[in-house]
Enzyme design. Sequence first.
Site, PDB file in Angstrom:
ATOM      1  N   HIS A 171      74.500  25.031  42.987  1.00 34.37           N
ATOM      2  CA  HIS A 171      74.306  25.556  43.881  1.00 34.37           C
ATOM      3  C   HIS A 171      74.124  24.153  44.863  1.00 34.37           C
ATOM      4  CE1 HIS A 171      70.270  25.342  46.497  1.00 34.37           C
ATOM      5  NE2 HIS A 171      69.901  26.279  45.213  1.00 34.37           N
ATOM      6  N   ASP A 220      69.251  31.489  40.349  1.00 32.51           N
ATOM      7  CA  ASP A 220      69.910  33.139  40.919  1.00 32.51           C
ATOM      8  C   ASP A 220      69.636  33.349  39.724  1.00 32.51           C
ATOM      9  OD1 ASP A 220      68.980  33.467  43.453  1.00 32.51           O
ATOM     10  OD2 ASP A 220      70.828  31.944  43.608  1.00 32.51           O
TER      11      ASP A 220
END
Length: 444
Positions: free
Chosen positions: A320, A378
């Site tokens: 991330h 995600d």
Amino acid sequence: MGKSSDAKKGSMPGRSITLVDEKNNKLSELSILDGTIGPSVIDISKLYDDTGHFTYDPGFTATGSCKSAITYIDGEKGELLHRGYAIEDLANNSDFMEVAYLLLEGELPTADEKETFVDTISHHTMVNEQLIYFFRGFRRDAHPMAIMVGVVGALSAFYHNEEEGPQNDHERMVAEHRLIAKMPTIAAMAYKYSIGQPFVYPRNDLSYPENFLHMMFAVPTEEFKIRPSSARAIDRLFILHADHEQNASTSTVRLAGSSGANPFACIAAGIASLWGPAHGGANEAVLRMLMEIGSADNIPQYLKKARDKTDPFRLMGFGHRVYKNYDPRAAVLRGSCHEVLEDLGIKDDPLLKIAVELERIALEDDYFVERKLFPNVDFYSGIILKAMGFPSHLFTVLFAVARTVGWVAQWKEMVEDPAQKIGRPRQLYIGPPKREYLPIKKRG
């Protein structure tokens, strides 16, 4: 650098930093502002007046654009707080309506406050029937996010109040409630329109996630049964995506709102920003990656490609930009992911087989662990949504439904801030200097 210990958090400080302009033999004192937690910031609001210079920060990655009391992220620790509460505590012990109230009002609701809030949201879920005609103006194959941008922006024409938007606390509160309540209805209508099914009206007897699933998947010819595991997973997904500090779409909402624009138009601008694949489309990219891998047997080959810096292949859904440790939202969603897969009895889906094996390897492989390339939110959200039957092009729409709460809370905080100004970034101009205009006959 001078220091003082009596500075109040977020107020004018007792500390400063000195800039030296050797060319012009000039000193500039810049105040340092301290937040409750996290890095302090240097107040450069008077920098141009003092020095004649702007700062240069592409992407605003080192710039604090506002003061906010809503969300805090510590990427190094893998920490996400909403109004001081850890996201893990909220996701495991709360529900989306409670978190929505927290983001809007600053405190968790009492039992009576929550009951009133849920009742208010439930009674704002209907949309004006004239919007049906608006939907008919879109092509059937239009992307649902394109429809969302148009329809949410069009709400400005139905709830315009004053031309510049709501002017008092009550009007703003009604606009906030309308947006939170109507977004699932509009999202479900966008999906139903794209597949040619009739719109399903909201039901006040269902919870927020149950109502959304009902509007998405029910048809008039048969009863639709909502699986508790699916409702729980959607509720958690909404909580985990509710707000994430000053990201691209939130900054877009604030920037649009700084001009005094109607709140529905501001949220439509946020939806447009979220649509981008670098922002809200990441979970859709996860499924495209799994389809490219094709089989669990091909995973070693693709991991080799991922390690090769000269190869364009990238593992989507790992690591991330903000979190340099395990994404705290992913840790919560991992449990929901396996719960949904088990409850639905999905064992033979080839993409989900690849995902489960890829997850196992990533959590054990030294290459991933050393680089902290853990599965992020995600990765798991894409798997969950596919397992529940959501088409991949609708993933970002669900993101928008959840993030509307954060956008609204951030918009509310901004318009109620007496220090807020219209956003007006500056630039480093690199074009030609002023030059003489020549008639066309003399050019060349």
